[in-house]
Design a protein around this motif. Structure first.
Motif, PDB file in Angstrom:
ATOM      1  N   LYS A 195       0.838  -1.205   0.000  1.00 24.75           N
ATOM      2  CA  LYS A 195       0.000   0.000   0.000  1.00 24.75           C
ATOM      3  C   LYS A 195       0.870   1.251   0.000  1.00 24.75           C
ATOM      4  CE  LYS A 195      -4.134   2.014   1.956  1.00 24.75           C
ATOM      5  NZ  LYS A 195      -5.308   1.801   2.817  1.00 24.75           N
ATOM      6  N   ARG A 196       1.989   1.219   0.711  1.00 22.69           N
ATOM      7  CA  ARG A 196       2.890   2.364   0.694  1.00 22.69           C
ATOM      8  C   ARG A 196       3.448   2.580  -0.714  1.00 22.69           C
ATOM      9  NH1 ARG A 196       7.400   1.960   5.071  1.00 22.69           N
ATOM     10  NH2 ARG A 196       7.684   4.129   4.400  1.00 22.69           N
ATOM     11  N   LEU A 197       3.732   1.487  -1.402  1.00 21.26           N
ATOM     12  CA  LEU A 197       4.183   1.607  -2.792  1.00 21.26           C
ATOM     13  C   LEU A 197       3.105   2.226  -3.663  1.00 21.26           C
ATOM     14  CD1 LEU A 197       6.157  -1.689  -3.501  1.00 21.26           C
ATOM     15  CD2 LEU A 197       6.946   0.637  -4.008  1.00 21.26           C
ATOM     16  N   ASP A 198       1.859   1.798  -3.455  1.00 20.38           N
ATOM     17  CA  ASP A 198       0.751   2.357  -4.230  1.00 20.38           C
ATOM     18  C   ASP A 198       0.592   3.842  -3.939  1.00 20.38           C
ATOM     19  OD1 ASP A 198      -1.737   1.999  -5.894  1.00 20.38           O
ATOM     20  OD2 ASP A 198      -2.648   2.674  -4.016  1.00 20.38           O
ATOM     21  N   LEU A 256       5.849 -17.917  -4.282  1.00 18.37           N
ATOM     22  CA  LEU A 256       4.527 -17.402  -3.910  1.00 18.37           C
ATOM     23  C   LEU A 256       4.244 -16.026  -4.508  1.00 18.37           C
ATOM     24  CD1 LEU A 256       4.321 -18.328  -0.112  1.00 18.37           C
ATOM     25  CD2 LEU A 256       3.361 -19.562  -2.047  1.00 18.37           C
ATOM     26  N   ASP A 257       5.082 -15.575  -5.430  1.00 15.31           N
ATOM     27  CA  ASP A 257       4.932 -14.206  -5.937  1.00 15.31           C
ATOM     28  C   ASP A 257       3.565 -13.959  -6.556  1.00 15.31           C
ATOM     29  OD1 ASP A 257       7.423 -13.765  -5.025  1.00 15.31           O
ATOM     30  OD2 ASP A 257       8.391 -13.498  -6.969  1.00 15.31           O
ATOM     31  N   SER A 258       3.058 -14.942  -7.304  1.00 14.90           N
ATOM     32  CA  SER A 258       1.747 -14.735  -7.946  1.00 14.90           C
ATOM     33  C   SER A 258       0.630 -14.697  -6.905  1.00 14.90           C
ATOM     34  CB  SER A 258       1.480 -15.850  -8.965  1.00 14.90           C
ATOM     35  OG  SER A 258       1.509 -17.128  -8.331  1.00 14.90           O
ATOM     36  N   LEU A 259       0.745 -15.527  -5.869  1.00 12.28           N
ATOM     37  CA  LEU A 259      -0.275 -15.542  -4.816  1.00 12.28           C
ATOM     38  C   LEU A 259      -0.263 -14.246  -4.022  1.00 12.28           C
ATOM     39  CD1 LEU A 259      -2.403 -17.190  -3.176  1.00 12.28           C
ATOM     40  CD2 LEU A 259      -0.495 -17.974  -1.747  1.00 12.28           C
ATOM     41  N   LEU A 260       0.920 -13.645  -3.893  1.00 11.44           N
ATOM     42  CA  LEU A 260       1.074 -12.461  -3.057  1.00 11.44           C
ATOM     43  C   LEU A 260       1.016 -11.162  -3.844  1.00 11.44           C
ATOM     44  CD1 LEU A 260       3.881 -13.790  -0.693  1.00 11.44           C
ATOM     45  CD2 LEU A 260       1.429 -13.631  -0.227  1.00 11.44           C
ATOM     46  N   ALA A 261       0.346 -11.194  -4.995  1.00 12.46           N
ATOM     47  CA  ALA A 261       0.141  -9.955  -5.745  1.00 12.46           C
ATOM     48  C   ALA A 261      -0.636  -8.965  -4.874  1.00 12.46           C
ATOM     49  CB  ALA A 261      -0.630 -10.250  -7.035  1.00 12.46           C
ATOM     50  N   PRO A 262      -0.440  -7.656  -5.076  1.00 17.09           N
ATOM     51  CA  PRO A 262      -1.083  -6.649  -4.204  1.00 17.09           C
ATOM     52  C   PRO A 262      -2.595  -6.820  -4.132  1.00 17.09           C
ATOM     53  CG  PRO A 262       0.580  -5.620  -5.585  1.00 17.09           C
ATOM     54  CD  PRO A 262       0.449  -7.035  -6.085  1.00 17.09           C
ATOM     55  N   ARG A 263      -3.103  -6.692  -2.918  1.00 16.18           N
ATOM     56  CA  ARG A 263      -4.534  -6.692  -2.684  1.00 16.18           C
ATOM     57  C   ARG A 263      -4.791  -5.942  -1.388  1.00 16.18           C
ATOM     58  NH1 ARG A 263      -7.496 -11.975  -1.844  1.00 16.18           N
ATOM     59  NH2 ARG A 263      -8.803 -10.729  -0.460  1.00 16.18           N
ATOM     60  N   GLU A 264      -6.039  -5.501  -1.220  1.00 16.11           N
ATOM     61  CA  GLU A 264      -6.391  -4.723  -0.036  1.00 16.11           C
ATOM     62  C   GLU A 264      -6.387  -5.613   1.210  1.00 16.11           C
ATOM     63  OE1 GLU A 264      -7.135  -1.477   0.730  1.00 16.11           O
ATOM     64  OE2 GLU A 264      -6.313  -1.014  -1.258  1.00 16.11           O
ATOM     65  N   ALA A 265      -5.899  -5.051   2.300  1.00 18.88           N
ATOM     66  CA  ALA A 265      -5.957  -5.708   3.605  1.00 18.88           C
ATOM     67  C   ALA A 265      -6.386  -4.657   4.622  1.00 18.88           C
ATOM     68  CB  ALA A 265      -4.608  -6.309   3.974  1.00 18.88           C
TER      69      ALA A 265
END
Length: 472
Positions: A182-185, A254-263
């Motif tokens: 989120k900081r990157l976004d 796990l890079d594909s599983l850990l793509a950015p998403r809201e938390a």
């Protein structure tokens, strides 16, 4: 005559009953826990579910924790230690019964015989069962089994403590990853705004309405934010790699599983259950208490060495001078050998070992008390931090809304020529700092939830996690 007297003495001791020497263990009595921070409005007394991470309603987190509890290497190591302790306990418990072995033996000797010339060859063969049994008159074997059983229970609690730790580490790293993403976004969105501002300052300069100072100040700000992005990307990558290792996979898988998403931040009252039972819920405290029980039992083992050990050895089978007729009714044989051993002339060494075991028990008792204090400290700190993080999050949200509105107004005024560029630049800088702080505060709240459940022991003693349930 001597053997008969010894056998009679042993039988008399058995009839009189065995004595278990050494201290009998009593678990330390601790007062019910009263946590100062547990009464805050952020908490409710409802008992949380064992899978506390499911309260975040995040399927990716659920999958990661589930895989980690089954495949994490630290958990696998803890499982192997439980199996080892179980095997040791089984062996110690079997020491209470006779040990019976079967054997076949053949011997040929050639030796001189008095009254005969030369040497005479003789053969001797045997087949049968040998038995050995230590009559546990003073409880040495029973105390050994008691210590091994307590060690097994300690290892089972260590396994549960490791599961709690692994689940908490996965959740903590996961929320830290989402916070970094989120900081990157935020940084990339601010860069878009700063890019528009940069183009605006260049256009005003080309039209003669702006100055080179505004252009260079705007460019410097753009480069400053761009310079922060690679560091955040590095932190993001490190968090992904750490999560992969925690679930037993190689970094990058796990890079594909850990793509950015809201938390989103946890935004409801936190169920923490009955905190008066904290010490019973904490597997590390239970493990420390079981180690104290084991150390106390080993004092009994050392105490039993002050007394004689009585053993019986026996044989039943066949004895013969040749293979051909070994298994024959006429060659049946048996033997019983009682024995007593006692370190009567080495009592100094025995008493030294006893003092050492007592000192070890004292040290383990101190470790238990330290575990209790550490559990209380960790829980109080976690509850306090979470309450303050919630308060901070509320303020950060208000700060972010105000900063964003201020930046919008500053841009409107700058475009209208009623405000200078430095005011706009400062407003945009404030907005970036506010949004970045909000992202960190949201992640901090979720990490605070994780810290609380870790400090509470993860789940109650009655709840069993997958790896523990899978044990044979």
């Amino acid at each position: 005559m001597v053997i008969r007297s010894l056998v009679v003495g042993v039988a008399t001791a058995l009839l009189a009953g065995c004595v278990t020497v050494g201290p009998d263990y009593a678990a330390p009595q601790t007062a019910p826990v009263t946590l100062q921070q547990a009464g805050a409005v952020d908490y409710v007394a409802d008992h949380p579910v064992a899978t506390w991470w499911s309260q975040f309603d995040d399927p990716v987190l659920d999958q990661l924790v589930r895989e980690a509890l089954l495949a994490n290497h630290d958990v696998r190591i803890a499982v192997s230690r439980v199996n080892e302790a179980r095997a040791v306990f089984s062996e110690r418990r079997l020491d209470l019964a006779p040990h019976v072995t079967m054997g076949v033996e053949g011997t040929r000797t050639k030796q001189p015989v008095e009254g005969q010339q030369g040497r005479v060859e003789t053969d001797s063969y045997s087949a049968g069962f040998d038995a050995a049994w230590e009559l546990d008159l003073f409880g040495r074997v029973r105390r050994n089994a008691e210590a091994a059983h307590a060690d097994l229970q300690a290892q089972r609690n260590d396994l549960q403590a490791m599961q709690v730790t692994v689940a908490a580490e996965v959740a903590r790293n996961y929320f830290e990853l989402r916070g970094t993403q989120k900081r990157l976004d935020v940084a990339r969105r601010i860069l878009q705004t700063l890019g528009e501002t940069q183009r605006l300052t260049e256009s005003r300069f080309d039209l003669g309405a702006g100055s080179q100072l505004e252009v260079q100040s705007s460019l410097a700000r753009v480069r400053a934010v761009e310079a922060e992005v690679p560091l955040l990307e590095a932190v993001e990558g490190q968090s992904r790699h750490r999560l992969a290792v925690l679930v037993g996979q190689r970094p990058g898988e796990l890079d594909s599983l850990l793509a950015p998403r809201e938390a989103p931040a946890f935004a409801k009252a936190l169920p923490i259950g009955d905190t008066t039972e904290l010490l019973r819920q904490r597997p590390d405290v239970r493990a420390a208490e079981r180690r104290l029980a084991a150390a106390t039992a080993r004092v009994g083992v050392a105490t039993a060495d002050l007394f004689p050990r009585v053993s019986l050895r026996g044989f039943i089978g066949f004895l013969s001078g040749g293979w051909g007729n070994l298994v024959n009714g006429d060659n049946r044989a048996w033997q019983v050998t009682p024995s007593i051993s006692w370190a009567a002339f080495d009592m100094g060494s025995v008493r030294a070992r006893l003092r050492a075991s007592e000192a070890q028990a004292d040290g383990v008792a101190a470790q238990y008390e330290q575990a209790v204090l550490g559990a209380l400290e960790e829980t109080e700190n976690a509850l306090l931090s979470y309450a303050k993080q919630q308060a901070q999050l509320k303020l950060r949200l208000e700060q972010s809304v105000a900063a964003r509105r201020a930046a919008e107004l500053a841009e409107v005024r700058y475009r209208a020529g009623s405000s200078d560029f430095l005011t706009l630049l400062d407003a945009q800088r404030t907005q970036l700092a506010a949004d970045d702080a909000l992202a960190q505060a949201e992640a901090g709240v979720n990490v605070g939830v994780v810290a609380i459940y870790k400090s509470l022991g993860g789940w109650g003693e009655q709840d069993v996690a997958p790896a523990l349930a899978a044990l044979p």
